[in-house]
Write an enzyme that holds these catalytic residues in place. Structure first.
Site, PDB file in Angstrom:
ATOM      1  N   ARG A 227      15.520  64.231  42.098  1.00 39.41           N
ATOM      2  CA  ARG A 227      14.914  62.975  42.575  1.00 39.41           C
ATOM      3  C   ARG A 227      15.775  62.297  43.640  1.00 39.41           C
ATOM      4  NH1 ARG A 227      13.730  59.509  37.664  1.00 39.41           N
ATOM      5  NH2 ARG A 227      13.002  58.042  39.245  1.00 39.41           N
TER       6      ARG A 227
ATOM      7  N   ASN B  55      11.450  49.881  40.836  1.00 38.14           N
ATOM      8  CA  ASN B  55      11.811  51.160  41.449  1.00 38.14           C
ATOM      9  C   ASN B  55      13.320  51.294  41.590  1.00 38.14           C
ATOM     10  OD1 ASN B  55       9.098  51.426  41.587  1.00 38.14           O
ATOM     11  ND2 ASN B  55       8.942  51.017  43.778  1.00 38.14           N
ATOM     12  N   VAL B  56      13.765  52.533  41.531  1.00 40.65           N
ATOM     13  CA  VAL B  56      15.203  52.809  41.611  1.00 40.65           C
ATOM     14  C   VAL B  56      15.541  53.467  42.939  1.00 40.65           C
ATOM     15  CG1 VAL B  56      15.407  53.007  39.092  1.00 40.65           C
ATOM     16  CG2 VAL B  56      14.896  55.064  40.428  1.00 40.65           C
ATOM     17  N   ASP B  57      14.565  53.462  43.894  1.00 40.13           N
ATOM     18  CA  ASP B  57      14.706  54.290  45.093  1.00 40.13           C
ATOM     19  C   ASP B  57      15.381  53.613  46.292  1.00 40.13           C
ATOM     20  OD1 ASP B  57      12.624  52.632  46.120  1.00 40.13           O
ATOM     21  OD2 ASP B  57      11.062  54.083  45.610  1.00 40.13           O
TER      22      ASP B  57
ATOM     23  N   HIS C 203      15.231  48.082  36.976  1.00 44.54           N
ATOM     24  CA  HIS C 203      15.548  49.318  36.242  1.00 44.54           C
ATOM     25  C   HIS C 203      16.702  50.088  36.861  1.00 44.54           C
ATOM     26  CE1 HIS C 203      11.196  49.327  34.432  1.00 44.54           C
ATOM     27  NE2 HIS C 203      12.029  48.577  33.730  1.00 44.54           N
TER      28      HIS C 203
ATOM     29  N   CYS D  10      38.104  57.908  32.164  1.00 46.26           N
ATOM     30  CA  CYS D  10      38.249  58.151  30.718  1.00 46.26           C
ATOM     31  C   CYS D  10      37.741  59.527  30.284  1.00 46.26           C
ATOM     32  CB  CYS D  10      37.554  57.055  29.917  1.00 46.26           C
ATOM     33  SG  CYS D  10      35.749  57.164  29.981  1.00 46.26           S
TER      34      CYS D  10
ATOM     35  N   GLY E 267       1.449  47.914  42.849  1.00 51.58           N
ATOM     36  CA  GLY E 267       1.730  49.325  42.575  1.00 51.58           C
ATOM     37  C   GLY E 267       2.397  49.598  41.245  1.00 51.58           C
ATOM     38  N   THR E 268       2.014  48.842  40.231  1.00 48.13           N
ATOM     39  CA  THR E 268       2.559  49.124  38.893  1.00 48.13           C
ATOM     40  C   THR E 268       1.425  49.225  37.890  1.00 48.13           C
ATOM     41  OG1 THR E 268       3.983  48.332  37.099  1.00 48.13           O
ATOM     42  CG2 THR E 268       3.088  46.632  38.562  1.00 48.13           C
ATOM     43  N   SER E 269       1.595  50.125  36.919  1.00 51.65           N
ATOM     44  CA  SER E 269       0.576  50.289  35.879  1.00 51.65           C
ATOM     45  C   SER E 269       0.629  49.150  34.861  1.00 51.65           C
ATOM     46  CB  SER E 269       0.773  51.631  35.165  1.00 51.65           C
ATOM     47  OG  SER E 269       2.085  51.702  34.636  1.00 51.65           O
TER      48      SER E 269
HETATM   49  C1  BJW Z   1      -0.508  52.582  43.934  1.00 46.15           C
HETATM   50  C2  BJW Z   1      -0.554  53.476  44.979  1.00 46.15           C
HETATM   51  C3  BJW Z   1      -0.534  52.921  46.250  1.00 46.15           C
HETATM   52  C4  BJW Z   1      -0.577  54.640  43.205  1.00 46.15           C
HETATM   53  N1  BJW Z   1      -0.473  51.593  46.382  1.00 46.15           N
HETATM   54  N2  BJW Z   1      -0.445  51.272  44.089  1.00 46.15           N
HETATM   55  C5  BJW Z   1       6.752  45.497  24.216  1.00 46.15           C
HETATM   56  C6  BJW Z   1       5.563  46.104  23.928  1.00 46.15           C
HETATM   57  C7  BJW Z   1       5.468  47.493  23.908  1.00 46.15           C
HETATM   58  C8  BJW Z   1       6.570  48.298  24.147  1.00 46.15           C
HETATM   59  C9  BJW Z   1       7.760  47.700  24.444  1.00 46.15           C
HETATM   60  C10 BJW Z   1       7.849  46.319  24.475  1.00 46.15           C
HETATM   61  N3  BJW Z   1       9.129  45.985  24.816  1.00 46.15           N
HETATM   62  C11 BJW Z   1       9.824  47.120  24.997  1.00 46.15           C
HETATM   63  C12 BJW Z   1       9.041  48.178  24.764  1.00 46.15           C
HETATM   64  C13 BJW Z   1       9.486  49.585  24.856  1.00 46.15           C
HETATM   65  C14 BJW Z   1       9.501  50.127  26.259  1.00 46.15           C
HETATM   66  C15 BJW Z   1       8.079  50.111  26.809  1.00 46.15           C
HETATM   67  O1  BJW Z   1       7.652  49.232  27.529  1.00 46.15           O
HETATM   68  N4  BJW Z   1       7.318  51.147  26.514  1.00 46.15           N
HETATM   69  C16 BJW Z   1       5.922  51.269  27.005  1.00 46.15           C
HETATM   70  C17 BJW Z   1       5.733  52.610  27.690  1.00 46.15           C
HETATM   71  C18 BJW Z   1       4.991  51.055  25.845  1.00 46.15           C
HETATM   72  N5  BJW Z   1      10.400  49.373  27.107  1.00 46.15           N
HETATM   73  C19 BJW Z   1      11.696  49.634  27.135  1.00 46.15           C
HETATM   74  O2  BJW Z   1      12.208  50.485  26.419  1.00 46.15           O
HETATM   75  C20 BJW Z   1      12.551  48.788  28.067  1.00 46.15           C
HETATM   76  N6  BJW Z   1      13.652  48.217  27.374  1.00 46.15           N
HETATM   77  C21 BJW Z   1      13.525  47.197  26.526  1.00 46.15           C
HETATM   78  O3  BJW Z   1      12.473  46.637  26.358  1.00 46.15           O
HETATM   79  O4  BJW Z   1      14.702  46.816  25.899  1.00 46.15           O
HETATM   80  C22 BJW Z   1      14.618  45.944  24.760  1.00 46.15           C
HETATM   81  C23 BJW Z   1      14.176  46.787  23.591  1.00 46.15           C
HETATM   82  C24 BJW Z   1      14.917  47.867  23.244  1.00 46.15           C
HETATM   83  C25 BJW Z   1      14.518  48.636  22.147  1.00 46.15           C
HETATM   84  C26 BJW Z   1      13.349  48.323  21.463  1.00 46.15           C
HETATM   85  C27 BJW Z   1      12.585  47.224  21.871  1.00 46.15           C
HETATM   86  C28 BJW Z   1      13.023  46.443  22.923  1.00 46.15           C
HETATM   87  C29 BJW Z   1      13.154  49.662  29.160  1.00 46.15           C
HETATM   88  C30 BJW Z   1      12.138  50.272  30.033  1.00 46.15           C
HETATM   89  C31 BJW Z   1      12.793  51.251  31.012  1.00 46.15           C
HETATM   90  C32 BJW Z   1      11.793  51.974  31.866  1.00 46.15           C
HETATM   91  N7  BJW Z   1      12.439  53.026  32.558  1.00 46.15           N
HETATM   92  C33 BJW Z   1      11.687  53.812  33.522  1.00 46.15           C
HETATM   93  C34 BJW Z   1      12.606  54.912  34.080  1.00 46.15           C
HETATM   94  C35 BJW Z   1      13.602  54.271  35.056  1.00 46.15           C
HETATM   95  C36 BJW Z   1      14.604  55.250  35.553  1.00 46.15           C
HETATM   96  C37 BJW Z   1      14.021  56.322  36.416  1.00 46.15           C
HETATM   97  O5  BJW Z   1      13.317  56.045  37.410  1.00 46.15           O
HETATM   98  O6  BJW Z   1      14.283  57.463  36.102  1.00 46.15           O
HETATM   99  O7  BJW Z   1      11.202  52.959  34.578  1.00 46.15           O
HETATM  100  S1  BJW Z   1      10.167  54.499  32.852  1.00 46.15           S
HETATM  101  C38 BJW Z   1       9.201  54.258  34.310  1.00 46.15           C
HETATM  102  O8  BJW Z   1       8.156  53.278  34.067  1.00 46.15           O
HETATM  103  C39 BJW Z   1      10.152  53.620  35.334  1.00 46.15           C
HETATM  104  C40 BJW Z   1       9.256  52.616  35.999  1.00 46.15           C
HETATM  105  O9  BJW Z   1      10.030  51.618  36.638  1.00 46.15           O
HETATM  106  C41 BJW Z   1       8.419  52.106  34.852  1.00 46.15           C
HETATM  107  C42 BJW Z   1       7.133  51.463  35.284  1.00 46.15           C
HETATM  108  O10 BJW Z   1       6.302  52.394  35.914  1.00 46.15           O
HETATM  109  P1  BJW Z   1       5.435  51.937  37.171  1.00 46.15           P
HETATM  110  O11 BJW Z   1       6.344  51.545  38.279  1.00 46.15           O
HETATM  111  O12 BJW Z   1       4.439  50.953  36.764  1.00 46.15           O
HETATM  112  O13 BJW Z   1       4.782  53.340  37.599  1.00 46.15           O
HETATM  113  P2  BJW Z   1       3.452  54.046  37.040  1.00 46.15           P
HETATM  114  O14 BJW Z   1       3.514  55.454  37.433  1.00 46.15           O
HETATM  115  O15 BJW Z   1       3.242  53.744  35.616  1.00 46.15           O
HETATM  116  O16 BJW Z   1       2.272  53.299  37.824  1.00 46.15           O
HETATM  117  C43 BJW Z   1       2.120  53.450  39.216  1.00 46.15           C
HETATM  118  C44 BJW Z   1       0.945  52.584  39.652  1.00 46.15           C
HETATM  119  O17 BJW Z   1       0.850  52.679  41.058  1.00 46.15           O
HETATM  120  C45 BJW Z   1      -0.409  53.050  39.091  1.00 46.15           C
HETATM  121  O18 BJW Z   1      -1.095  51.925  38.520  1.00 46.15           O
HETATM  122  C46 BJW Z   1      -1.176  53.554  40.323  1.00 46.15           C
HETATM  123  O19 BJW Z   1      -2.583  53.294  40.270  1.00 46.15           O
HETATM  124  C47 BJW Z   1      -0.528  52.756  41.417  1.00 46.15           C
HETATM  125  N8  BJW Z   1      -0.567  53.351  42.741  1.00 46.15           N
HETATM  126  N9  BJW Z   1      -0.631  54.781  44.434  1.00 46.15           N
HETATM  127  C48 BJW Z   1      -0.451  50.815  45.273  1.00 46.15           C
HETATM  128  N10 BJW Z   1      -0.597  53.739  47.341  1.00 46.15           N
END
Ligand code: BJW
Length: 246
Positions: A74, A106-108, A123, A152, A189-191
């Site tokens: 990546r 985003n991390v990019d 993130h 370390c 652009g987020t789900s």
């Molecule tokens: C376009 C387009 C175009 C396409 N123009 N748009 C409360 C309720 C339920 C669950 C939880 C909660 N609180 C915490 C949780 C657990 C968990 C969570 O949310 N899980 C869910 C999946 C249910 N959250 C966590 O664990 C977080 N930590 C936390 O809450 O700590 C406290 C805690 C700890 C322990 C227990 C409970 C609480 C941390 C979350 C970390 C997310 N990490 C990632 C990876 C980052 C590193 C990496 O990049 O490798 O982050 S996962 C991934 O998802 C990444 C993203 O930032 C994140 C969001 O995704 P995003 O950006 O929305 O992308 P997509 O692919 O989902 O959507 C793309 C969208 O773009 C789509 O809608 C398309 O239609 C659209 N699109 N083309 C505009 N041209």
């Protein structure tokens, strides 16, 4: 070819009158730069890889070499990508409103490369490496399959936030304070599936802001937004910014 959509006058007026605009971006804003989203059905990163193997502390503990291979792939992909018109439009927006807070999941680093300053990286950042024991940012020998901390000797890890990990305190506090203070909130652009990031739009709604979603597809939170602009960020955002600049 870019598709134009009609932007309601009330969104343009809200942005022109705004005192503080808060923007949350997700993977979709970088899709038009060639960076895959996470949850796209065909080409999303999770369509090919198991998120809990590659983006969780347990997955890293099980197979750190696999996780590092994925993150190196990546890093290479993102290093070759360029910011697109959506990133550039948001960089321009900061000169058109009194105050802008840009929060990205985003991390990019593409917002910064497009000229945005003071971006809150909710993130983390793909190009940062941290010591798994102490959490500090480190420089590592990148030729090792699993790099180690030069101080370390513990394993090094990508400086991003994995599932189950907490968001950096300053990022969390500043983002939620901005969401509660802004008068216009854009979710681009987020789900809206991953929390706590998805909670920012809810915090802005609760505080009385006008909340607008920009996404070609409906999301989990679409019905909670005041407006949904259904289109690609790379065409909707430049049109929006042009309308308020007129
Ligand atoms: C376009 C387009 C175009 C396409 N123009 N748009 C409360 C309720 C339920 C669950 C939880 C909660 N609180 C915490 C949780 C657990 C968990 C969570 O949310 N899980 C869910 C999946 C249910 N959250 C966590 O664990 C977080 N930590 C936390 O809450 O700590 C406290 C805690 C700890 C322990 C227990 C409970 C609480 C941390 C979350 C970390 C997310 N990490 C990632 C990876 C980052 C590193 C990496 O990049 O490798 O982050 S996962 C991934 O998802 C990444 C993203 O930032 C994140 C969001 O995704 P995003 O950006 O929305 O992308 P997509 O692919 O989902 O959507 C793309 C969208 O773009 C789509 O809608 C398309 O239609 C659209 N699109 N083309 C505009 N041209």
């Amino acid at each position: 070819m870019s598709e134009s959509i009609d932007i309601p006058d009330s969104i343009i007026a809200a942005l022109r009158d705004a005192r503080h605009v808060c923007v949350l971006t997700g993977a979709g804003i970088s899709a038009e730069s060639g960076v895959p989203t996470f949850r796209g059905a065909q080409d999303g990163l999770w369509a090919k890889f198991d998120p809990y193997e590659l983006a969780s502390p347990a997955g890293f503990e099980r197979d750190p070499a696999l996780v590092w291979r994925w993150y190196r792939w990546r890093r290479e992909l993102v290093a070759k990508a360029e910011p697109n018109p959506a990133h550039r439009a948001l960089a321009k927006l900061s000169s058109l409103v009194p105050r802008l807070t840009l929060v990205t999941q985003n991390v990019d680093g593409l917002h910064q490369r497009a000229g945005s300053r003071q971006v809150i990286e909710f993130h983390g950042n793909l190009f940062v490496t941290r010591c798994i024991a102490e959490g500090c940012v480190i420089d590592v020998d990148d030729t090792a399959e699993v790099p180690v901390c030069p101080n370390c000797g513990a394993a090094a890890r990508p400086g991003v936030v994995w599932f189950g990990e907490t968001i950096a305190e300053h990022a969390l506090n500043e983002s939620f304070a901005a969401a509660a203070d802004c008068d216009t909130f854009l979710s681009v652009g987020t789900s809206s599936l991953v929390y706590p990031a998805a909670g920012l739009a809810e915090a802005a709604t609760d505080a009385g802001a006008i909340v607008v979603e920009i996404n070609p597809e409906p999301t989990e939170l679409s019905s909670a937004f005041n407006f949904t602009l259904q289109g690609k960020a790379g065409s909707v955002l430049p049109d929006l910014i042009e309308s308020i600049a007129l």
